[in-house]
Design a protein around this motif. Structure first.
Motif, PDB file in Angstrom:
ATOM      1  N   GLU A 185      -4.150  14.799   0.426  1.00  0.00           N
ATOM      2  CA  GLU A 185      -4.943  13.699  -0.128  1.00  0.00           C
ATOM      3  C   GLU A 185      -4.011  12.624  -0.670  1.00  0.00           C
ATOM      4  O   GLU A 185      -3.023  12.913  -1.327  1.00  0.00           O
ATOM      5  CB  GLU A 185      -5.857  14.216  -1.236  1.00  0.00           C
ATOM      6  N   VAL A 186      -4.339  11.380  -0.371  1.00  0.00           N
ATOM      7  CA  VAL A 186      -3.584  10.232  -0.890  1.00  0.00           C
ATOM      8  C   VAL A 186      -4.586   9.254  -1.482  1.00  0.00           C
ATOM      9  O   VAL A 186      -5.632   8.983  -0.870  1.00  0.00           O
ATOM     10  CB  VAL A 186      -2.760   9.536   0.219  1.00  0.00           C
ATOM     11  N   ARG A 187      -4.291   8.710  -2.659  1.00  0.00           N
ATOM     12  CA  ARG A 187      -5.205   7.804  -3.352  1.00  0.00           C
ATOM     13  C   ARG A 187      -4.543   6.451  -3.602  1.00  0.00           C
ATOM     14  O   ARG A 187      -3.342   6.374  -3.885  1.00  0.00           O
ATOM     15  CB  ARG A 187      -5.646   8.398  -4.693  1.00  0.00           C
ATOM     16  N   GLY A 188      -5.373   5.400  -3.503  1.00  0.00           N
ATOM     17  CA  GLY A 188      -4.912   4.053  -3.815  1.00  0.00           C
ATOM     18  C   GLY A 188      -4.518   3.269  -2.575  1.00  0.00           C
ATOM     19  O   GLY A 188      -3.914   3.807  -1.651  1.00  0.00           O
ATOM     20  N   ALA A 189      -4.872   1.970  -2.573  1.00  0.00           N
ATOM     21  CA  ALA A 189      -4.653   1.134  -1.399  1.00  0.00           C
ATOM     22  C   ALA A 189      -3.178   1.043  -1.031  1.00  0.00           C
ATOM     23  O   ALA A 189      -2.823   1.115   0.151  1.00  0.00           O
ATOM     24  CB  ALA A 189      -5.233  -0.262  -1.638  1.00  0.00           C
ATOM     25  N   ASP A 190      -2.318   0.872  -2.000  1.00  0.00           N
ATOM     26  CA  ASP A 190      -0.889   0.724  -1.704  1.00  0.00           C
ATOM     27  C   ASP A 190      -0.325   1.975  -1.047  1.00  0.00           C
ATOM     28  O   ASP A 190       0.388   1.894  -0.037  1.00  0.00           O
ATOM     29  CB  ASP A 190      -0.110   0.403  -2.982  1.00  0.00           C
ATOM     30  N   ALA A 191      -0.642   3.143  -1.606  1.00  0.00           N
ATOM     31  CA  ALA A 191      -0.114   4.397  -1.070  1.00  0.00           C
ATOM     32  C   ALA A 191      -0.653   4.676   0.328  1.00  0.00           C
ATOM     33  O   ALA A 191       0.084   5.085   1.232  1.00  0.00           O
ATOM     34  CB  ALA A 191      -0.443   5.552  -2.010  1.00  0.00           C
ATOM     35  N   VAL A 192      -1.954   4.452   0.519  1.00  0.00           N
ATOM     36  CA  VAL A 192      -2.552   4.693   1.839  1.00  0.00           C
ATOM     37  C   VAL A 192      -1.991   3.714   2.870  1.00  0.00           C
ATOM     38  O   VAL A 192      -1.689   4.090   4.012  1.00  0.00           O
ATOM     39  CB  VAL A 192      -4.089   4.595   1.765  1.00  0.00           C
ATOM     40  N   ALA A 193      -1.824   2.455   2.489  1.00  0.00           N
ATOM     41  CA  ALA A 193      -1.277   1.463   3.410  1.00  0.00           C
ATOM     42  C   ALA A 193       0.154   1.799   3.799  1.00  0.00           C
ATOM     43  O   ALA A 193       0.538   1.688   4.979  1.00  0.00           O
ATOM     44  CB  ALA A 193      -1.349   0.070   2.782  1.00  0.00           C
ATOM     45  N   GLU A 194       0.953   2.218   2.834  1.00  0.00           N
ATOM     46  CA  GLU A 194       2.344   2.567   3.128  1.00  0.00           C
ATOM     47  C   GLU A 194       2.424   3.749   4.089  1.00  0.00           C
ATOM     48  O   GLU A 194       3.239   3.755   5.020  1.00  0.00           O
ATOM     49  CB  GLU A 194       3.085   2.883   1.826  1.00  0.00           C
ATOM     50  N   GLU A 195       1.574   4.745   3.895  1.00  0.00           N
ATOM     51  CA  GLU A 195       1.550   5.887   4.803  1.00  0.00           C
ATOM     52  C   GLU A 195       1.110   5.453   6.203  1.00  0.00           C
ATOM     53  O   GLU A 195       1.669   5.897   7.212  1.00  0.00           O
ATOM     54  CB  GLU A 195       0.607   6.964   4.279  1.00  0.00           C
ATOM     55  N   THR A 196       0.118   4.579   6.264  1.00  0.00           N
ATOM     56  CA  THR A 196      -0.386   4.101   7.551  1.00  0.00           C
ATOM     57  C   THR A 196       0.700   3.365   8.326  1.00  0.00           C
ATOM     58  O   THR A 196       0.849   3.547   9.536  1.00  0.00           O
ATOM     59  CB  THR A 196      -1.607   3.187   7.348  1.00  0.00           C
ATOM     60  N   VAL A 197       1.474   2.546   7.649  1.00  0.00           N
ATOM     61  CA  VAL A 197       2.579   1.844   8.300  1.00  0.00           C
ATOM     62  C   VAL A 197       3.613   2.844   8.793  1.00  0.00           C
ATOM     63  O   VAL A 197       4.136   2.722   9.913  1.00  0.00           O
ATOM     64  CB  VAL A 197       3.222   0.827   7.326  1.00  0.00           C
ATOM     65  N   PHE A 198       3.896   3.869   7.995  1.00  0.00           N
ATOM     66  CA  PHE A 198       4.867   4.895   8.387  1.00  0.00           C
ATOM     67  C   PHE A 198       4.417   5.613   9.660  1.00  0.00           C
ATOM     68  O   PHE A 198       5.240   5.996  10.503  1.00  0.00           O
ATOM     69  CB  PHE A 198       5.039   5.890   7.239  1.00  0.00           C
ATOM     70  N   LEU A 199       3.094   5.795   9.805  1.00  0.00           N
ATOM     71  CA  LEU A 199       2.548   6.515  10.960  1.00  0.00           C
ATOM     72  C   LEU A 199       1.967   5.572  12.012  1.00  0.00           C
ATOM     73  O   LEU A 199       1.093   5.959  12.779  1.00  0.00           O
ATOM     74  CB  LEU A 199       1.458   7.485  10.490  1.00  0.00           C
ATOM     75  N   ARG A 200       2.453   4.335  12.055  1.00  0.00           N
ATOM     76  CA  ARG A 200       1.803   3.345  12.917  1.00  0.00           C
ATOM     77  C   ARG A 200       1.923   3.669  14.405  1.00  0.00           C
ATOM     78  O   ARG A 200       1.173   3.112  15.211  1.00  0.00           O
ATOM     79  CB  ARG A 200       2.341   1.946  12.650  1.00  0.00           C
ATOM     80  N   THR A 201       2.831   4.566  14.787  1.00  0.00           N
ATOM     81  CA  THR A 201       2.892   4.980  16.190  1.00  0.00           C
ATOM     82  C   THR A 201       1.542   5.535  16.643  1.00  0.00           C
ATOM     83  O   THR A 201       1.114   5.299  17.770  1.00  0.00           O
ATOM     84  CB  THR A 201       3.973   6.046  16.401  1.00  0.00           C
ATOM     85  N   ARG A 202       0.869   6.244  15.747  1.00  0.00           N
ATOM     86  CA  ARG A 202      -0.441   6.796  16.094  1.00  0.00           C
ATOM     87  C   ARG A 202      -1.445   5.691  16.405  1.00  0.00           C
ATOM     88  O   ARG A 202      -2.320   5.864  17.262  1.00  0.00           O
ATOM     89  CB  ARG A 202      -0.968   7.648  14.939  1.00  0.00           C
ATOM     90  N   ALA A 203      -1.328   4.562  15.707  1.00  0.00           N
ATOM     91  CA  ALA A 203      -2.281   3.470  15.910  1.00  0.00           C
ATOM     92  C   ALA A 203      -2.209   2.906  17.323  1.00  0.00           C
ATOM     93  O   ALA A 203      -3.175   2.323  17.815  1.00  0.00           O
ATOM     94  CB  ALA A 203      -2.035   2.361  14.890  1.00  0.00           C
ATOM     95  N   GLY A 204      -1.057   3.074  17.980  1.00  0.00           N
ATOM     96  CA  GLY A 204      -0.943   2.598  19.352  1.00  0.00           C
ATOM     97  C   GLY A 204      -1.831   3.347  20.325  1.00  0.00           C
ATOM     98  O   GLY A 204      -2.103   2.872  21.431  1.00  0.00           O
ATOM     99  N   PHE A 205      -2.294   4.528  19.917  1.00  0.00           N
ATOM    100  CA  PHE A 205      -3.172   5.338  20.772  1.00  0.00           C
ATOM    101  C   PHE A 205      -4.581   5.418  20.199  1.00  0.00           C
ATOM    102  O   PHE A 205      -5.357   6.292  20.565  1.00  0.00           O
ATOM    103  CB  PHE A 205      -2.604   6.757  20.913  1.00  0.00           C
ATOM    104  N   ALA A 206      -4.881   4.505  19.269  1.00  0.00           N
ATOM    105  CA  ALA A 206      -6.157   4.569  18.550  1.00  0.00           C
ATOM    106  C   ALA A 206      -7.121   3.496  19.042  1.00  0.00           C
ATOM    107  O   ALA A 206      -6.715   2.441  19.525  1.00  0.00           O
ATOM    108  CB  ALA A 206      -5.926   4.398  17.048  1.00  0.00           C
ATOM    109  N   VAL A 207      -8.401   3.779  18.877  1.00  0.00           N
ATOM    110  CA  VAL A 207      -9.442   2.821  19.234  1.00  0.00           C
ATOM    111  C   VAL A 207     -10.655   3.089  18.350  1.00  0.00           C
ATOM    112  O   VAL A 207     -10.889   4.228  17.919  1.00  0.00           O
ATOM    113  CB  VAL A 207      -9.810   2.942  20.728  1.00  0.00           C
ATOM    114  N   ALA A 208     -11.419   2.042  18.078  1.00  0.00           N
ATOM    115  CA  ALA A 208     -12.629   2.198  17.281  1.00  0.00           C
ATOM    116  C   ALA A 208     -13.723   2.893  18.094  1.00  0.00           C
ATOM    117  O   ALA A 208     -13.843   2.691  19.302  1.00  0.00           O
ATOM    118  CB  ALA A 208     -13.122   0.836  16.799  1.00  0.00           C
TER     119      ALA A 208
END
Length: 292
Positions: A216-239
Motif C-alpha cells: 500500500e502506498v498513500r499520497g499523490a507524491d508517493a504514488v506518482a513517484e512510484e508510477t514514474v519508476f514503473l513507467r515501463t509498464r505504462a507502455g503496455f497499458a490501455v484504458a
C-alpha cells in the motif's frame, strides 16, 4: 510439381488473412504463425480437387487449429511471480510487433477476447470481425448455427459491456484515466500528481509487487513517484472497463498481466488496486470502453 506451385501461390494469397484470424483467436503473434503454418501442412496433404472454396476451407482449418490451442491453453497454469517478472523484463519485447498489435488488433480487444470461453471467442471473432456466416461457424464449434449465433451474442455483450446511454461522469473518468496513462508513459511527475487526489491510495496484490514495493502506498507524491519508476509498464497499458468503471489493463503482446481497478473523486483518481494474481484476474469484469 506445377499443381503444388499453384497451391502454394494460392495459400500465400490467403496467408495475411489467415494470420489475422489466428492472431485474434489466439492473441499471440507467434502462436498465430504456428497455426497458419499448420494449416499449410494440412493443405499440402489434402486432396485439392475436393476443396471447392479454398478461402473458406483454410479459414475453417486454421480456426479449428486455434480452437484446439485455446482448449489446451486453458489447462495450463502460470506462476504469478513469473508473470510479473516477465512484465518488468522488456528485453524480449519487439517494439515494432507491439506497434503492429496496437494498430491492427487493439490491445484492449485482445485482453477482452481472452476472457471468453474458446467456443465464444471463435464464434464472435469469425462472425463479428471476419463476417463468417453462422452456418459455417456452427459445425466448426460442434454446435448448430442457432447456437453459434447465441455464443457470438453472449461474447458480444461481454466484449462491449452493457449497452447504456453515455454517462457524463463515466466519460469524465475515462478522460482522467487517459490523462493518467499519458503522464505515466512520459514520466511526467507533475502531470501525474495533477490527476491524483492528494490522499490517493494505491494497493496491490502480491503478484503485482516488485522487490521493495509496499502493498500500500498513500499520497499523490508517493504514488506518482512510484508510477514514474514503473513507467515501463505504462507502455503496455490501455484504458478499459474494469468492474464497471474506467480502469487500466496492462498487456504486453495483448496478454493480460495486470489490471488497475480505479475509484474517482471528481476529476481525480482517489485510489486504485493493482490486480495481477492469476486467481483474481479472471474474476474481473473487463470490457472495451465505448466510443465517446
Amino acid at each position: 510439381m506445377i499443381e503444388q506451385d499453384v497451391q502454394a501461390r494460392r495459400f500465400e494469397a490467403e496467408r495475411d488473412r489467415l494470420r489475422a484470424v489466428a492472431h485474434r483467436l489466439l492473441g499471440s503473434a507467434a502462436e498465430a504463425e504456428d497455426a497458419v503454418q499448420e494449416s499449410w501442412l494440412r493443405l499440402a496433404s489434402a486432396d485439392s480437387d475436393a476443396i471447392a472454396n479454398l478461402s473458406a476451407w483454410l479459414t475453417t482449418v486454421v480456426s479449428r487449429i486455434c480452437l484446439d490451442m485455446l482448449r489446451a491453453r486453458a489447462t495450463r497454469r502460470e506462476d504469478p511471480l513469473e508473470r510479473v517478472a516477465e512484465l518488468d523484463d522488456t528485453t524480449g519485447v519487439d517494439p515494432e510487433a507491439e506497434a503492429v498489435l496496437v494498430d491492427s488488433v487493439g490491445r484492449a480487444l485482445l485482453v477482452v477476447l481472452a476472457t471468453l470461453e474458446p467456443h465464444e471467442r471463435v464464434a464472435f471473432v469469425l462472425h463479428d470481425l471476419f463476417a463468417v456466416p453462422f452456418d459455417r461457424i456452427g459445425p466448426l464449434v460442434d454446435r448448430s448455427a442457432a447456437t453459434a449465433k447465441k455464443l457470438a451474442s453472449r461474447a458480444r455483450r461481454r466484449v462491449h459491456g452493457p449497452a447504456a446511454a453515455p454517462d457524463p461522469e463515466r466519460v469524465r473518468e475515462r478522460r482522467v484515466v487517459e490523462a493518467f496513462l499519458a503522464a505515466a508513459r512520459s514520466g511526467d511527475l507533475e502531470a501525474l500528481v495533477a490527476v491524483l487526489a492528494p490522499d490517493v491510495v494505491r494497493t496491490a496484490d502480491l503478484a503485482a509487487l516488485r522487490p521493495g514495493m509496499a502493498a500500500e502506498v498513500r499520497g499523490a507524491d508517493a504514488v506518482a513517484e512510484e508510477t514514474v519508476f514503473l513507467r515501463t509498464r505504462a507502455g503496455f497499458a490501455v484504458a478499459a472497463w474494469v468492474d464497471g468503471a474506467p480502469g487500466v489493463v496492462v498487456a504486453p503482446g495483448g496478454r493480460l498481466l495486470l489490471a488497475l481497478r480505479m475509484t474517482f473523486d471528481g476529476d481525480r483518481i482517489s485510489g486504485y488496486d493493482v490486480v495481477a494474481d492469476p486467481a483474481r484476474l479472471p474474476t474481473l469484469e473487463i470490457a472495451l470502453l465505448p466510443e465517446v
